[in-house]
Design a protein around this motif. Structure first.
Motif, PDB file in Angstrom:
ATOM      1  N   LEU A  71       0.791  -1.227   0.000  1.00 24.74           N
ATOM      2  CA  LEU A  71       0.000   0.000   0.000  1.00 24.74           C
ATOM      3  C   LEU A  71       0.824   1.278   0.000  1.00 24.74           C
ATOM      4  N   VAL A  72       2.058   1.228   0.528  1.00 23.79           N
ATOM      5  CA  VAL A  72       2.869   2.454   0.580  1.00 23.79           C
ATOM      6  C   VAL A  72       3.047   3.096  -0.797  1.00 23.79           C
ATOM      7  N   PRO A  73       3.371   2.338  -1.868  1.00 20.31           N
ATOM      8  CA  PRO A  73       3.512   2.997  -3.179  1.00 20.31           C
ATOM      9  C   PRO A  73       2.234   3.693  -3.636  1.00 20.31           C
ATOM     10  N   ILE A  74       1.062   3.073  -3.385  1.00 22.19           N
ATOM     11  CA  ILE A  74      -0.207   3.677  -3.826  1.00 22.19           C
ATOM     12  C   ILE A  74      -0.482   4.964  -3.062  1.00 22.19           C
ATOM     13  N   VAL A  75      -0.350   4.907  -1.735  1.00 26.97           N
ATOM     14  CA  VAL A  75      -0.637   6.094  -0.924  1.00 26.97           C
ATOM     15  C   VAL A  75       0.362   7.208  -1.219  1.00 26.97           C
ATOM     16  N   ALA A  76       1.647   6.854  -1.414  1.00 26.01           N
ATOM     17  CA  ALA A  76       2.645   7.869  -1.761  1.00 26.01           C
ATOM     18  C   ALA A  76       2.316   8.511  -3.102  1.00 26.01           C
ATOM     19  N   TYR A  77       1.846   7.713  -4.045  1.00 29.06           N
ATOM     20  CA  TYR A  77       1.456   8.235  -5.358  1.00 29.06           C
ATOM     21  C   TYR A  77       0.347   9.270  -5.217  1.00 29.06           C
ATOM     22  N   VAL A  78      -0.697   8.928  -4.443  1.00 26.05           N
ATOM     23  CA  VAL A  78      -1.809   9.861  -4.232  1.00 26.05           C
ATOM     24  C   VAL A  78      -1.330  11.109  -3.511  1.00 26.05           C
ATOM     25  N   CYS A  79      -0.496  10.928  -2.479  1.00 29.29           N
ATOM     26  CA  CYS A  79      -0.013  12.053  -1.673  1.00 29.29           C
ATOM     27  C   CYS A  79       0.796  13.040  -2.505  1.00 29.29           C
ATOM     28  N   PHE A  80       1.766  12.534  -3.265  1.00 28.76           N
ATOM     29  CA  PHE A  80       2.650  13.427  -4.014  1.00 28.76           C
ATOM     30  C   PHE A  80       1.904  14.138  -5.136  1.00 28.76           C
ATOM     31  N   ARG A  81       0.957  13.444  -5.759  1.00 28.85           N
ATOM     32  CA  ARG A  81       0.175  14.098  -6.822  1.00 28.85           C
ATOM     33  C   ARG A  81      -0.681  15.228  -6.254  1.00 28.85           C
ATOM     34  N   GLU A  82      -1.299  14.996  -5.112  1.00 31.18           N
ATOM     35  CA  GLU A  82      -2.116  16.054  -4.517  1.00 31.18           C
ATOM     36  C   GLU A  82      -1.245  17.219  -4.074  1.00 31.18           C
ATOM     37  N   TYR A  83      -0.043  16.925  -3.607  1.00 27.00           N
ATOM     38  CA  TYR A  83       0.864  17.964  -3.131  1.00 27.00           C
ATOM     39  C   TYR A  83       1.202  18.963  -4.233  1.00 27.00           C
ATOM     40  N   VAL A  84       1.309  18.496  -5.467  1.00 28.40           N
ATOM     41  CA  VAL A  84       1.661  19.377  -6.583  1.00 28.40           C
ATOM     42  C   VAL A  84       0.437  19.738  -7.410  1.00 28.40           C
ATOM     43  N   GLY A  85      -0.762  19.578  -6.839  1.00 29.17           N
ATOM     44  CA  GLY A  85      -1.969  20.015  -7.518  1.00 29.17           C
ATOM     45  C   GLY A  85      -2.477  19.066  -8.576  1.00 29.17           C
ATOM     46  N   LYS A  86      -2.183  17.767  -8.468  1.00 27.46           N
ATOM     47  CA  LYS A  86      -2.647  16.766  -9.438  1.00 27.46           C
ATOM     48  C   LYS A  86      -3.425  15.672  -8.702  1.00 27.46           C
ATOM     49  N   PRO A  87      -4.646  15.978  -8.227  1.00 25.57           N
ATOM     50  CA  PRO A  87      -5.385  14.982  -7.438  1.00 25.57           C
ATOM     51  C   PRO A  87      -5.702  13.722  -8.236  1.00 25.57           C
ATOM     52  N   THR A  88      -5.754  12.599  -7.532  1.00 26.85           N
ATOM     53  CA  THR A  88      -6.030  11.300  -8.146  1.00 26.85           C
ATOM     54  C   THR A  88      -7.526  11.010  -8.073  1.00 26.85           C
ATOM     55  N   SER A  89      -8.116  10.634  -9.203  1.00 32.74           N
ATOM     56  CA  SER A  89      -9.545  10.340  -9.230  1.00 32.74           C
ATOM     57  C   SER A  89      -9.843   9.061  -8.477  1.00 32.74           C
ATOM     58  N   GLY A  90     -11.085   8.927  -8.009  1.00 34.22           N
ATOM     59  CA  GLY A  90     -11.485   7.725  -7.301  1.00 34.22           C
ATOM     60  C   GLY A  90     -11.399   6.489  -8.175  1.00 34.22           C
ATOM     61  N   ARG A  91     -11.697   6.645  -9.452  1.00 31.94           N
ATOM     62  CA  ARG A  91     -11.643   5.501 -10.364  1.00 31.94           C
ATOM     63  C   ARG A  91     -10.211   5.000 -10.530  1.00 31.94           C
ATOM     64  N   ARG A  92      -9.260   5.934 -10.696  1.00 30.78           N
ATOM     65  CA  ARG A  92      -7.864   5.514 -10.846  1.00 30.78           C
ATOM     66  C   ARG A  92      -7.357   4.857  -9.569  1.00 30.78           C
ATOM     67  N   LEU A  93      -7.752   5.420  -8.419  1.00 31.25           N
ATOM     68  CA  LEU A  93      -7.325   4.845  -7.150  1.00 31.25           C
ATOM     69  C   LEU A  93      -7.859   3.427  -6.994  1.00 31.25           C
ATOM     70  N   ALA A  94      -9.108   3.210  -7.416  1.00 32.24           N
ATOM     71  CA  ALA A  94      -9.688   1.870  -7.312  1.00 32.24           C
ATOM     72  C   ALA A  94      -8.918   0.869  -8.175  1.00 32.24           C
ATOM     73  N   VAL A  95      -8.537   1.302  -9.398  1.00 33.11           N
ATOM     74  CA  VAL A  95      -7.793   0.416 -10.298  1.00 33.11           C
ATOM     75  C   VAL A  95      -6.421   0.094  -9.716  1.00 33.11           C
ATOM     76  N   LEU A  96      -5.761   1.130  -9.167  1.00 38.49           N
ATOM     77  CA  LEU A  96      -4.423   0.913  -8.603  1.00 38.49           C
ATOM     78  C   LEU A  96      -4.460   0.008  -7.371  1.00 38.49           C
ATOM     79  N   SER A  97      -5.590  -0.024  -6.676  1.00 38.38           N
ATOM     80  CA  SER A  97      -5.684  -0.800  -5.438  1.00 38.38           C
ATOM     81  C   SER A  97      -5.890  -2.286  -5.675  1.00 38.38           C
ATOM     82  N   VAL A  98      -6.171  -2.684  -6.904  1.00 41.05           N
ATOM     83  CA  VAL A  98      -6.447  -4.097  -7.181  1.00 41.05           C
ATOM     84  C   VAL A  98      -5.209  -4.953  -6.898  1.00 41.05           C
ATOM     85  N   MET A  99      -4.064  -4.538  -7.459  1.00 43.03           N
ATOM     86  CA  MET A  99      -2.834  -5.322  -7.286  1.00 43.03           C
ATOM     87  C   MET A  99      -2.431  -5.446  -5.809  1.00 43.03           C
TER      88      MET A  99
END
Length: 650
Positions: free
Chosen positions: A76-104
């Motif tokens: 889970l750390v790579p997924i949460v870090a991905y969401v965190c860093f994108r939001e930090y620079v103004g690139k929020p992650t959509s719920g759909r993309r987050l759901a897809v990334l969470s499958v693996m």
């Protein structure tokens, strides 16, 4: 106590620290990227705790629990870090993309928990010949090698790349902290890579130990360097286009911002000046700057080129969560005024010629003894600009008492403020001190702001009126941008809390009112099904309906997401209930966007003032709880509308 128990205790303490820090961030902060980083720390806490369980395990079942916690973190750390860093620079992650990334990660965690039955994550043996549990197996399984491993490194690589590529979205004074944050990610990343490649002991998972070593670094970055302690500077355009030099410093008198005017004045680029002490730029050559900072009073200084600058200091309110403040130094070139005042002492005739053509209003006063022996200050000269500013012919201002001239300049202010300014003027005159204040004038419906500068000229007294209306407009624009929701046009959380708190604090003891907490039901589903653009349009329409249904004196805000709040003063319980039902009916009407009709009802929580609470915090809490009760009561119930979604605070 053996080394394994000592390390386990250290890991348990580290896990608790990460969990507490993460929960604090996720629940109390509102800056960009803070909630995801709080979640990231909680996930790391599970990872570290898994390492502690592995060290303490005396049975294979307990050891398997630790291994599952270990893989919970690594997945889970790579997924949460991905969401965190994108939001930090103004690139929020959509719920759909987050759901897809969470499958693996979900599959990897499940396989790790059940590995002993299939060996897809790692192969037997699970223990060494001496009976020690293997934290790193002699051979990894196919899922680990060909799915989990490449996926995790790709995601964490994309997260760090996003942080670096979009670094320009972060204010310049925060970029150093951003790169420190990136560097802090490399330690655990390198340790994980070495562990996966087979370096180091295979009976101790040393990556949690690296997280233990990095805990002080992460604490410093978050709580001391405050890498997340900023809000997007939407007002940068206004700031950079101001002609007057502006220098922004933090509470330690370090440079955190220069506009273009300040860069020209100081002959230095903003990037080179950031984080430098203010004394490095001014040194001993400008003591007036530091006197203005220490006393809070405006000062006048002369530059090396012979120009006179007026230095004014404004406080920046410290953020209550982050504990930061600072000051803004504004420099205005008053060389023309200074030159004019100097010429008064040298050549009265030349001075009048110059002053008459000045864009600033100038009035000169002199002490005159009346018939009864009292000394009074009367005007002896007024230029044309003074006549325009004071809505009078310049000649008619001559021989007027000084207090009457001052009263003409403050016609747009309350009686109490007028009397306070007159008292300040008289006190300055009687003590021979200077006076520098800003006043509001309103003549014939035309409002302007004047800066009133009064100084001794020998035994006389001179008042200079400078039109600062444009600057005031820019200041209001900056304040509006900082306190308004850019999408809907209503107040954001900060603006609503400021205006609503001010309104409640100014209310009479017998005042009444209501606070409505409004949540759009099903908005997330609409946002996911039709996209963010449609969701944004729906929020705009909902805000417009609220504005039409409420009065101009009511305060409307959008704390975030699909929630709105409204403070409605001077209404009783019956009127508030009627208003809430009208709002519910207005919001449940169909939304037509891009030719599609969609339904989005609203749950409303109602709290009354002062019955439910006398504070804004209390009203928000009561109304929020009432809204959730209304949402829970109506969830899954068909064919309901209007007042069914309304709930009152208990």
């Amino acid at each position: 106590m053996n080394i394994e128990k000592t390390l386990a205790i250290a890991l348990i303490f580290t896990a608790a620290s990460y969990a507490l820090l993460g929960l604090r961030l996720a629940s109390t902060r509102r800056e960009a990227g803070v909630v995801p980083v709080g979640v990231l720390f909680v996930v790391i806490a599970f990872w570290v705790l898994g390492g502690a369980i592995e060290l303490l395990a005396t049975s294979f079942d307990v050891f398997s629990i630790g291994r599952t916690g270990h893989f919970f973190g690594t997945s889970l750390v790579p997924i949460v870090a991905y969401v965190c860093f994108r939001e930090y620079v103004g690139k929020p992650t959509s719920g759909r993309r987050l759901a897809v990334l969470s499958v693996m990660p979900a599959i990897a965690i499940s396989l790790a928990a059940t590995n002993q039955y299939h060996g897809l994550m790692w192969h037997e043996p699970f223990v060494t010949a001496s009976g020690d549990f293997l934290t790193r197996p002699a051979e990894w399984g196919p899922w680990f090698l060909f799915a989990h491993l490449p996926f995790s490194y790709l995601v964490i690589g994309a997260a760090i790349l996003t942080l670096l590529v979009h670094s320009t979205a972060v204010p310049r004074d925060k970029r150093r902290s951003l790169f420190l944050l990136t560097a802090a990610c490399l330690g655990p990343l390198v340790a994980t890579a070495l562990y996966d490649l087979g370096y180091g002991p295979n009976t101790i998972s040393y990556v949690p130990l690296v997280f233990t070593a990095m805990l002080p670094v992460y604490y410093w970055l978050i709580m001391i360097a405050q890498v997340f302690g900023f809000s997007p500077l939407a007002y940068e355009i206004v700031f950079q286009n101001m002609q007057d030099p502006v220098v922004v410093i933090d509470d330690k008198k370090r440079i955190i911002g220069l506009n273009s005017g300040a860069e020209r004045m100081l002959s230095i680029e903003e990037g080179r000046a950031l984080h430098s002490p203010l004394s490095m730029l001014f040194g001993n050559s400008a003591p007036e700057v530091f006197e203005a900072l220490d006393t809070g009073k405006p000062q006048k200084m002369m530059t090396e080129s012979g120009r006179f600058l007026h230095v004014q200091v404004s406080e920046i309110d410290g953020d209550r969560d982050m504990g930061r403040g600072g000051k803004v130094l504004m420099f205005r070139d008053v060389s023309d005024v200074q030159k004019a005042q100097t010429e008064v002492r040298q050549n009265e005739k030349l001075l009048r010629t110059l002053i008459d053509h000045s864009v600033n209003g100038i009035v000169r006063f002199r002490w005159v003894e009346s018939d009864n022996g009292e000394r009074q200050l009367h005007s002896i000269f007024a230029n044309a600009a003074a006549g325009r500013f004071l809505s009078a012919d310049a000649t008619s201002l001559v021989a007027c008492p000084a207090v009457d001239v001052i009263r003409r300049a403050v016609t747009g202010m309350d009686d109490a403020d007028v009397e306070a300014i007159v008292e300040q003027f008289e006190a300055a005159v009687n003590t021979g001190q200077s006076l520098d204040i800003e006043v509001r004038q309103d003549n014939g419906g035309v409002a302007r702001w004047l800066r009133l500068i009064c100084e001794c000229i020998g035994e006389d007294y001179a008042a200079t009126f400078v039109d600062v209306t444009d600057r005031k407009v820019k200041e209001r624009e900056m304040d509006s941008i900082a306190s308004s929701d850019p999408l809907t046009g209503v107040l954001n959380r900060r603006g609503f809390e400021r205006d609503a708190s001010r309104r409640l604090s100014q209310s009479d003891d017998d005042a009444t009112g209501a606070l409505l907490f409004i949540d759009l039901n099903g908005f997330k589903q609409i946002n996911d099904d039709f996209g963010h653009e449609v969701g944004d349009q729906l929020l705009k329409i909902a805000a417009a309906r609220l504005k039409r249904s409420l009065r101009s004196c009511d305060i409307i805000g959008r704390p975030g997401g699909d929630e709105f709040v409204a403070l409605v003063p001077d209404v009783n319980a019956e009127s508030a209930d009627h208003l809430a039902r009208r709002l519910s009916h207005a919001l449940e009407k169909n939304y037509e966007i891009d030719g599609q009709k969609m339904l989005c009802t609203a749950s409303i929580g109602l709290a009354l003032y002062p019955e439910n609470s006398r504070t804004l915090t209390g009203l928000l809490r009561e109304a929020d709880q009432a809204m959730y009760r209304a949402k829970a009561r109506c969830r899954g119930v068909p064919n309901i509308s209007g007042g069914d979604f309304l709930e009152k605070a208990g």
